[in-house]
Each structure stands twice: as C-alpha cells, then as structure tokens.
Design an enzyme around this catalytic site. Structure first.
Site, PDB file in Angstrom:
ATOM      1  N   SER A 130      12.427   8.729   8.215  1.00 48.31           N
ATOM      2  CA  SER A 130      11.958   8.352   7.097  1.00 48.31           C
ATOM      3  C   SER A 130      11.798   9.271   6.010  1.00 48.31           C
ATOM      4  O   SER A 130      11.342  10.286   6.294  1.00 48.31           O
ATOM      5  CB  SER A 130      10.571   7.803   7.369  1.00 48.31           C
ATOM      6  OG  SER A 130      10.642   6.588   8.588  1.00 48.31           O
ATOM      7  N   SER A 131      12.382   8.988   4.649  1.00 46.49           N
ATOM      8  CA  SER A 131      12.027   9.818   3.651  1.00 46.49           C
ATOM      9  C   SER A 131      11.102   9.070   2.647  1.00 46.49           C
ATOM     10  O   SER A 131      10.923   7.965   2.653  1.00 46.49           O
ATOM     11  CB  SER A 131      13.369   9.955   2.903  1.00 46.49           C
ATOM     12  OG  SER A 131      14.104  10.917   3.735  1.00 46.49           O
ATOM     13  N   SER A 132      10.402   9.824   1.891  1.00 46.33           N
ATOM     14  CA  SER A 132       9.504   9.234   1.000  1.00 46.33           C
ATOM     15  C   SER A 132      10.264   8.270  -0.241  1.00 46.33           C
ATOM     16  O   SER A 132      11.284   8.516  -0.483  1.00 46.33           O
ATOM     17  CB  SER A 132       8.700  10.336   0.174  1.00 46.33           C
ATOM     18  OG  SER A 132       9.664  10.790  -1.012  1.00 46.33           O
TER      19      SER A 132
END
Length: 328
Positions: A23-25
C-alpha cells in the site's frame, strides 16, 4: 480526485483488519497520477496492481469511456483486486497475473503507462506498447547501484523516450516473483556483513567488478567509521546525492548501509565516502574521497543547490530497454 474512493476499503485486509503491505499513501499516489496527466477515454496500463486502489483511482480518471489494464506478479493480490473491482462495478478495469516487465501486449497501444514498482531500465515492451506521444510515469534506476532511483516522466515519440523529467521517489524493485523480504535491496548488493554491534551492513558498487573480499573490507570500514555530523542539511539529502551521482567524474559510485544508516557515495583507489540520510558523512581510507566530496558540495552550493528539476534526463539504449541518468 480520489474523494469518492474509500482508501481503507481497498488497502485493509478484510480478514485480519491490517493494512496490506503493498500500500502506498493516497498523497503519493495522487502525485504520481497527476504527473501522468490522464484524461477521460484514455487506455492506461498499470504495472503493479497491489491492493487495487490505484486501479480504482485510474478508472475514475479515464471514466466509462476509457480502460485500465493492470498486471502484478502476486497471484493473491491479483485475485483479491479483481474481486474488489468486480464488486465495485469497475467493468472497465481488467487485472492480470503477469511479470510487469513485459507489459501487456493484448490491450496496446496505451496512452499512459504508470508503474508502482521500480525496473532497472525503462523496459522496451513498455515503450513498444505505447501510443505515439504517450506518457510513461515510473520510478526507475538512474545509476548502477542499489536504491539509486528516481521517478521519471517521459513521452514516447517514434518508439523512443523523449521530453523526460525527474523527481525524487521510489517503489519496491520490480521482480518476476512476489517480494517477501523488505529489509534490504533485492539486487546489486556486492557485500553483506554483520558489524561488531550486530547490525547488518551492505554495499553496492557500480560496475560490480570489485572482489568480494575488498567489498567486505570497505563495508566494514564504513560501518566502523565515526560519522561527521551536519555535513549537509538532511532536508537536501536527496537533491545533493542526485547531483553527486550526476556529476561524479573521479570515483566509483556506491550505495551502502552502515547498519545504522544508509546513503550514497563513492570509492577511489584508496578511500571511500558515504553521505548518510541524516546529513552526516562516513569516510574511510585516505582523505582523497572526502576531498572530492567537498569539491562536489562546493560546486552544488555555488550552483544554487540544484534539485531534480534542474537535471537533464538522458537515455542510453540497452538490450532490454532504456537506461536513464541525470545530468547537471
């Protein structure tokens, strides 16, 4: 742009309640998507499906008249994301289990290609599968050492990358199999040693022609060196090290971890120097490398401390794609 998309819905494991590691921001994703300048009706190839959230963002951008093709090497992530897209009614998104290096021929040409994983070159299949004047946005290696990455935006004209720009950024290295060890670089590491303090230190040396025993010795010496604090402002570390790698003419670039800090630097015939993320410098051997580093810092400061936006992105053709480098 993404207010209608529930980030937690896509990135939270429904069984454990934990955030999925891939997951990336939302802010970082929004920045990358903005770089791609995606318009309704476009065909977009996404490399690195991950949780499926990014494809949902892309699907929103292209609208019902566009199409998103997404690939990932992790079958579990692909299955999960495909199920979530089906439940969300995203009929203009298709997910495939595949090595992203090869792109997705069935679906080309694409108006945009966006990568959430870092290849060692701009892959030739991506360029070949791009429409004329298409845009590719992806992190990619900019020097022949571990972790030397930047986000590149380029247009494809007549089968070649052009009009390129760079900015700081990186995602996990592209591999043909799912990644399970996130603790160190996956490639280009020439030595891994355990320091006296019990920490794991490593080094990556451009060209990879240094004998293993010599690489081990440099790694241990840098790990044992007492860092010189406040050598540069930590807030400028990315900009300075990019400039250093882009202008170095006397020395061999390295990236390394001392066990307590990571950074970029270079070796000479009898010395080595490493600029750490906290702005300190570790050096070993003679004073030659440190003297060269001071000269680079002085030139950088005289030039107004140029960042990525001041660099020219140059591409060199390789057997498997195009190798970018930053030049100042």
């Amino acid at each position: 742009m993404t207010t209608a998309i529930d980030y937690e819905y896509w990135t939270t494991d429904a069984h454990t309640g934990e955030t999925i590691p891939q997951s990336s921001s939302p802010a970082r994703i929004a920045d990358m998507v903005a770089l791609a300048d995606i318009e309704p009706g476009m065909r977009v190839l996404e490399i690195g499906t991950g949780t499926g959230y990014t494809a949902a963002v892309l699907a929103e951008k292209v609208g019902a008249s566009g199409y998103v093709v997404s690939v990932d090497v992790d079958q579990e992530l692909v299955t999960r994301a495909a199920d979530l897209h089906k439940k969300s009614g995203n009929t203009h998104v298709e997910i495939h289990h595949a090595d992203g290096t090869t792109g997705r021929e069935n679906g080309a040409p694409y108006d945009r290609i966006i990568g959430w994983t870092t290849p060692h070159v701009l892959p030739e299949p991506w360029v070949r599968q791009s429409a004329h004047r298409a845009v590719i946005v992806t992190p990619v290696k900019i020097a022949d050492i571990a972790n030397a990455h930047a986000v590149i935006r380029c247009r494809i004209e007549h089968g070649k990358p052009a009009e390129a720009s760079a900015q700081p950024g990186s995602f996990i290295e592209m591999t043909p199999e799912p990644v399970t060890d996130f603790g160190q670089p996956l490639r280009y590491v020439d030595s891994i040693v355990t320091t006296e303090a019990g920490e794991r230190a490593w080094i990556s040396i451009s060209g990879h022609s240094v004998p293993p025993e010599q690489a081990d010795a440099i790694t241990r010496q840098l790990a044992a060196a007492e860092p010189q604090p406040e050598w540069i402002d930590p807030a400028c570390w990315r900009e300075f090290t990019a400039y250093m790698l882009g202008t170095l003419s006397d020395g061999t670039p390295i990236s390394a971890s001392t066990g307590t800090g990571q950074g970029f630097g270079f070796t000479t015939s009898d010395s080595a120097v490493l600029v750490l993320r906290d702005g300190s410098v570790a050096a070993c051997g003679t004073a030659a490398a440190l003297a060269t580093l001071r000269g680079i810092r002085d030139a950088w400061e005289r030039a107004g401390q140029p960042g990525y936006d001041a660099a020219t992105v140059a591409f060199t053709a390789a057997d498997d794609g195009w190798r970018p480098s930053l030049r100042y």
